[in-house]
Motif scaffolding. Sequence first.
Motif, PDB file in Angstrom:
ATOM      1  N   GLY A  29       0.823  -1.203   0.000  1.00  0.00           N
ATOM      2  CA  GLY A  29       0.000   0.000   0.000  1.00  0.00           C
ATOM      3  C   GLY A  29       0.853   1.246   0.000  1.00  0.00           C
ATOM      4  O   GLY A  29       2.060   1.188  -0.256  1.00  0.00           O
ATOM      5  N   TRP A 154      -6.652   6.580   1.029  1.00  0.00           N
ATOM      6  CA  TRP A 154      -6.311   5.903  -0.228  1.00  0.00           C
ATOM      7  C   TRP A 154      -7.385   6.138  -1.286  1.00  0.00           C
ATOM      8  O   TRP A 154      -7.080   6.323  -2.458  1.00  0.00           O
ATOM      9  N   HIS A 157      -6.999   9.276  -3.219  1.00  0.00           N
ATOM     10  CA  HIS A 157      -5.762   9.440  -3.992  1.00  0.00           C
ATOM     11  C   HIS A 157      -6.062  10.136  -5.322  1.00  0.00           C
ATOM     12  O   HIS A 157      -7.002   9.792  -6.025  1.00  0.00           O
TER      13      HIS A 157
END
Length: 228
Positions: A29, A154, A157
Motif C-alpha cells: 500500500g 487511499w 488518492h
Amino acid sequence: MSKPAKKWRTDLRVAIQKRGRRKYDVWTGFAPKGGFFFTLEGTPNCDHLIWMEGDPNIVNYTIPSEKFVGQGSEGPQGTIPDAICILRSGEIEWREVKTESEAAQIRENGSDQVRAQISLAEKYQAKWRLITTTDLNKQRILIQNWREGLGYIWAAHGHDLAPFEHDVCFVVDKVPCTVSQVLASYPPDREPLLLAAIFRLLQKGVLDANLSKKFFGYGTVLHPRITG
C-alpha cells in the motif's frame, strides 16, 4: 526509505518469492504519513505501520531497506530495523517488531541482530524499542480506526485534499466539534473527501481525537490541537 512505484512492485515480487511455503501475509500500500509505498511481510509489521500512521506522537517514520552494520557478539553484524520513528518530542526510536515468542527468546538469550541494533541506535543518538504482538494488541482500537482512516485517504488518492482540510478547520476552529457537525456543514457528496481530510489533519497534528480508546464514528469529537 521512500520507494517509487517501480521499486515497490519489485519488492512485492521479491517478498512473494521469498515466502515460499511459509505461512505469512504480504501487505502492500501507500503510507501517507511516511510518504512511501510499502511491501511488508507478516500481519504484525502491517499492524505496526498502521499504528505509526495513526500515532499522534510520531511525526514521521521510515521503513529502512538497506542494512546498517553494527557490533554483534562475534564481530560486525548487518541489521535492518523494522522502523525508524521521529517522535513529536524530537526523540528518535529504532523499532524491532517481533511475535511474543520471538521476543521471549530475545529476552532470554539475546541475539546478534538486536545487539547490533541497540549499538547502532546509540550511535545515532536514538532509543531502541522492541514492539511485540502484545503491544500491538493493546493498540487494537487505534489500529482499527486507522485501518478505516487509511481507506478514506487511499480512496482520495489523486484529489487535492487541501481545500477540504481548510473546510474542516473552518468548522473545528477554536471549539471541539463532532464528525457529524463537520459533515453537516457541507453537501453530502463531499463526505468521503472530508473524512479523508479529517484523518490527514489528525496525522499532521492539526486536530486531536480520542482514537486509541473509542472507535471512530459520526460522534467522534475533534479538538483543535493545543500547541506550545
